[in-house]
Write a protein that holds these residues in place. Structure first.
Motif, PDB file in Angstrom:
ATOM      1  N   PRO A  36       0.781  -1.223  -0.064  1.00 55.04           N
ATOM      2  CA  PRO A  36       0.065  -0.172   0.063  1.00 55.04           C
ATOM      3  C   PRO A  36       0.854   1.296  -0.004  1.00 55.04           C
ATOM      4  O   PRO A  36       1.807   1.505   0.969  1.00 55.04           O
ATOM      5  CB  PRO A  36      -0.691  -0.273   1.391  1.00 55.04           C
ATOM      6  N   GLY A  37       0.570   2.123  -0.939  1.00 57.86           N
ATOM      7  CA  GLY A  37       1.402   3.402  -1.141  1.00 57.86           C
ATOM      8  C   GLY A  37       2.572   3.292  -2.184  1.00 57.86           C
ATOM      9  O   GLY A  37       2.910   4.235  -2.678  1.00 57.86           O
ATOM     10  N   ALA A  38       2.887   1.958  -2.285  1.00 58.70           N
ATOM     11  CA  ALA A  38       3.989   1.858  -3.526  1.00 58.70           C
ATOM     12  C   ALA A  38       3.582   2.409  -4.765  1.00 58.70           C
ATOM     13  O   ALA A  38       4.796   2.673  -5.580  1.00 58.70           O
ATOM     14  CB  ALA A  38       4.547   0.523  -3.438  1.00 58.70           C
ATOM     15  N   GLN A  39       2.662   2.428  -5.129  1.00 56.06           N
ATOM     16  CA  GLN A  39       2.097   2.954  -6.518  1.00 56.06           C
ATOM     17  C   GLN A  39       2.432   4.544  -6.810  1.00 56.06           C
ATOM     18  O   GLN A  39       2.483   4.738  -7.673  1.00 56.06           O
ATOM     19  CB  GLN A  39       0.496   2.667  -6.779  1.00 56.06           C
ATOM     20  N   TYR A  40       2.702   5.021  -5.515  1.00 56.54           N
ATOM     21  CA  TYR A  40       3.043   6.390  -5.730  1.00 56.54           C
ATOM     22  C   TYR A  40       4.405   6.801  -5.654  1.00 56.54           C
ATOM     23  O   TYR A  40       4.893   8.054  -5.727  1.00 56.54           O
ATOM     24  CB  TYR A  40       2.411   7.402  -4.595  1.00 56.54           C
ATOM     25  N   ALA A  41       5.414   6.008  -5.354  1.00 57.66           N
ATOM     26  CA  ALA A  41       6.861   6.057  -5.383  1.00 57.66           C
ATOM     27  C   ALA A  41       7.222   6.087  -6.906  1.00 57.66           C
ATOM     28  O   ALA A  41       7.054   5.381  -7.724  1.00 57.66           O
ATOM     29  CB  ALA A  41       7.377   5.008  -4.497  1.00 57.66           C
ATOM     30  N   PRO A  42       7.941   7.221  -7.018  1.00 56.65           N
ATOM     31  CA  PRO A  42       8.607   7.549  -8.488  1.00 56.65           C
ATOM     32  C   PRO A  42       9.561   6.378  -9.025  1.00 56.65           C
ATOM     33  O   PRO A  42       9.460   6.437 -10.351  1.00 56.65           O
ATOM     34  CB  PRO A  42       9.337   8.874  -8.223  1.00 56.65           C
ATOM     35  N   GLU A  43      10.181   5.760  -8.054  1.00 54.98           N
ATOM     36  CA  GLU A  43      11.191   4.817  -8.541  1.00 54.98           C
ATOM     37  C   GLU A  43      10.406   3.308  -8.937  1.00 54.98           C
ATOM     38  O   GLU A  43      11.059   2.505  -9.305  1.00 54.98           O
ATOM     39  CB  GLU A  43      12.106   4.543  -7.533  1.00 54.98           C
ATOM     40  N   ILE A  44       9.106   3.286  -8.721  1.00 52.45           N
ATOM     41  CA  ILE A  44       8.416   1.864  -8.805  1.00 52.45           C
ATOM     42  C   ILE A  44       7.515   2.085 -10.168  1.00 52.45           C
ATOM     43  O   ILE A  44       6.764   3.133 -10.173  1.00 52.45           O
ATOM     44  CB  ILE A  44       7.586   1.576  -7.707  1.00 52.45           C
ATOM     45  N   SER A  45       7.973   1.371 -11.318  1.00 48.31           N
ATOM     46  CA  SER A  45       6.832   1.277 -12.487  1.00 48.31           C
ATOM     47  C   SER A  45       5.694   0.390 -12.164  1.00 48.31           C
ATOM     48  O   SER A  45       5.959  -1.046 -11.872  1.00 48.31           O
ATOM     49  CB  SER A  45       8.154   0.832 -13.407  1.00 48.31           C
ATOM     50  N   LEU A  46       4.718   0.791 -12.646  1.00 44.55           N
ATOM     51  CA  LEU A  46       3.663  -0.125 -12.802  1.00 44.55           C
ATOM     52  C   LEU A  46       3.190  -0.198 -14.177  1.00 44.55           C
ATOM     53  O   LEU A  46       2.171   0.432 -14.825  1.00 44.55           O
ATOM     54  CB  LEU A  46       2.640   0.490 -11.997  1.00 44.55           C
ATOM     55  N   ASP A  47       4.096  -0.589 -15.129  1.00 44.76           N
ATOM     56  CA  ASP A  47       3.743  -0.651 -16.708  1.00 44.76           C
ATOM     57  C   ASP A  47       2.804  -1.759 -16.738  1.00 44.76           C
ATOM     58  O   ASP A  47       3.153  -3.082 -16.809  1.00 44.76           O
ATOM     59  CB  ASP A  47       5.106  -0.938 -17.362  1.00 44.76           C
ATOM     60  N   ARG A  48       1.535  -1.570 -17.121  1.00 53.06           N
ATOM     61  CA  ARG A  48       0.403  -2.572 -17.169  1.00 53.06           C
ATOM     62  C   ARG A  48       0.679  -3.597 -18.325  1.00 53.06           C
ATOM     63  O   ARG A  48       0.396  -4.778 -18.065  1.00 53.06           O
ATOM     64  CB  ARG A  48      -0.840  -1.994 -17.189  1.00 53.06           C
ATOM     65  N   SER A  49       1.301  -3.319 -19.535  1.00 53.05           N
ATOM     66  CA  SER A  49       1.477  -4.108 -20.362  1.00 53.05           C
ATOM     67  C   SER A  49       2.472  -4.929 -19.832  1.00 53.05           C
ATOM     68  O   SER A  49       2.586  -6.308 -20.218  1.00 53.05           O
ATOM     69  CB  SER A  49       2.103  -3.445 -21.728  1.00 53.05           C
ATOM     70  N   GLU A  50       3.728  -4.561 -19.236  1.00 53.05           N
ATOM     71  CA  GLU A  50       4.579  -5.518 -18.920  1.00 53.05           C
ATOM     72  C   GLU A  50       4.013  -6.447 -17.795  1.00 53.05           C
ATOM     73  O   GLU A  50       4.406  -7.923 -17.703  1.00 53.05           O
ATOM     74  CB  GLU A  50       5.811  -4.732 -18.196  1.00 53.05           C
ATOM     75  N   ILE A  51       3.235  -5.811 -16.792  1.00 54.79           N
ATOM     76  CA  ILE A  51       2.795  -6.813 -15.847  1.00 54.79           C
ATOM     77  C   ILE A  51       1.794  -8.220 -16.337  1.00 54.79           C
ATOM     78  O   ILE A  51       1.968  -9.011 -16.063  1.00 54.79           O
ATOM     79  CB  ILE A  51       2.010  -5.876 -14.971  1.00 54.79           C
ATOM     80  N   PHE A  52       0.848  -7.542 -17.354  1.00 58.39           N
ATOM     81  CA  PHE A  52       0.178  -8.413 -17.906  1.00 58.39           C
ATOM     82  C   PHE A  52       0.808  -9.606 -18.947  1.00 58.39           C
ATOM     83  O   PHE A  52       0.362 -10.452 -18.620  1.00 58.39           O
ATOM     84  CB  PHE A  52      -0.837  -7.680 -19.185  1.00 58.39           C
ATOM     85  N   HIS A  53       1.961  -9.407 -19.628  1.00 60.93           N
ATOM     86  CA  HIS A  53       2.669 -10.234 -20.203  1.00 60.93           C
ATOM     87  C   HIS A  53       3.409 -11.273 -19.146  1.00 60.93           C
ATOM     88  O   HIS A  53       3.454 -12.519 -19.296  1.00 60.93           O
ATOM     89  CB  HIS A  53       3.353  -9.664 -20.977  1.00 60.93           C
ATOM     90  N   ILE A  54       3.950 -10.858 -18.096  1.00 60.58           N
ATOM     91  CA  ILE A  54       4.476 -11.552 -17.041  1.00 60.58           C
ATOM     92  C   ILE A  54       3.553 -12.613 -16.437  1.00 60.58           C
ATOM     93  O   ILE A  54       3.882 -13.888 -16.536  1.00 60.58           O
ATOM     94  CB  ILE A  54       5.249 -10.838 -16.189  1.00 60.58           C
TER      95      ILE A  54
END
Length: 304
Positions: A36-54
């Motif tokens: 919780p809250g990590a989604q707002y950290a600038p160093e953490i990427s939430l690339d939805r396409s990358e996550i989907f394919h993994i």
């Protein structure tokens, strides 16, 4: 009312399925887990396409070794992404069941406490009950947008060192929501599993609607817990506990999972993979494997 009336149905992210369609089912996995809250950290990427394919690759591997259904037990605010889960279910052959639920207290945030008091007092159980029930009867929330498919499980956790007042309020509310909606409760216990079972069952929940997670912990009183009629959730390095329950003729109380995290953000992932689920049954005869991986999850997850 989104929850089907018939007890032969299970809620998935793409709608209800009959119990016969589940197949081998891993009941406690986490596809996308975001601290919780990590989604707002600038160093953490939430690339939805990358996550989907993994995740698509991991689910395909799970299917290839014989798995058919995964329960995402992340709950409400740990990365649950319903559009992502829906697209994964559509693009793979794996059934995906999502969960509502929260906990432990340290992961809740101040919103779930009453700050006007010192120390802050927990939400009453009734508010937790209403929160979880609506995610089952009206659909799970996509924050600030809409509700989607109904939750197929309520997942809660107590503080590992000992249940707090907030944990207990949340647990009672979750048990009441399970009673009123017919959806099962999956609970990771703190330091006293038998006490927490008593709290849940005292709210009127039938023992076969409850799975207690963490049964693989060394010294956990899983035989006594299983004799109370609840399911015992095992994952990871659980062969000792698995053998213990089977030898005690308690195979009908076992729920297995790999305990895997597909993609983790803001915390370290587990070392397990979804496909490890079927390895836990290596060496079991076909009848026992079927009972543990198919029949037990059907009994637990059917909405009734």
């Amino acid at each position: 009312m989104l929850v089907p009336d018939k007890p032969t149905f299970i809620n998935t992210v793409l709608g209800p399925l009959t119990v016969e369609e589940l197949g081998p089912t891993a009941v406690h996995e986490s596809l996308l887990s975001v601290y919780p809250g990590a989604q707002y950290a600038p160093e953490i990427s939430l690339d939805r396409s990358e996550i989907f394919h993994i995740l698509q690759k991991q689910l395909t591997d799970f299917y290839d070794v014989g798995g058919r259904t995964i329960v995402d037990a992340s709950g409400m605010f740990h990365g649950r992404d319903l559009p992502l889960l829906e697209n994964l279910a559509k693009s793979t052959k794996v059934n995906i069941i999502a969960s509502t639920g929260l906990g432990p207290e340290e992961m809740l945030g101040g919103y779930f406490l009453t700050p006007q008091t010192d120390p802050p007092t927990p939400w009453p159980a009734k508010k937790f009950e209403d929160l979880f029930s609506k995610e089952i009867t009206e659909g799970m929330v996509v924050p600030r947008v809409e509700r989607r498919a109904p939750a197929g499980l309520i997942a809660t956790l107590s503080t590992r060192s000992g249940m707090t007042a907030t944990d207990e309020s949340l647990l009672r509310g979750a048990a009441r929501a399970a009673v009123s909606t017919g959806v099962a409760l999956s609970h990771t216990f703190g330091d006293d599993v038998l006490q927490e079972i008593d709290i849940i069952l005292n709210e009127g929940l039938s023992p076969d609607r409850l799975v207690i997670r963490g049964g693989e912990r060394h010294g956990a009183p899983i035989i006594e817990a299983a004799h109370r009629g609840v399911f015992i959730g095992l994952e990871g390095d659980c062969h000792e506990a698995l053998s213990l329950l089977i030898d005690a003729d308690l195979h009908s109380r076992i729920i297995l999972s790999a305990g895997a995290t597909g993609v983790a953000k803001g915390h370290a992932p587990t070392s397990a993979y979804f496909s490890d689920f079927m390895k836990l049954c290596e060496g079991l005869d076909d009848a026992l494997r079927t009972h543990i991986t198919i029949e037990n999850p059907r009994t637990l997850l059917a909405v009734r």
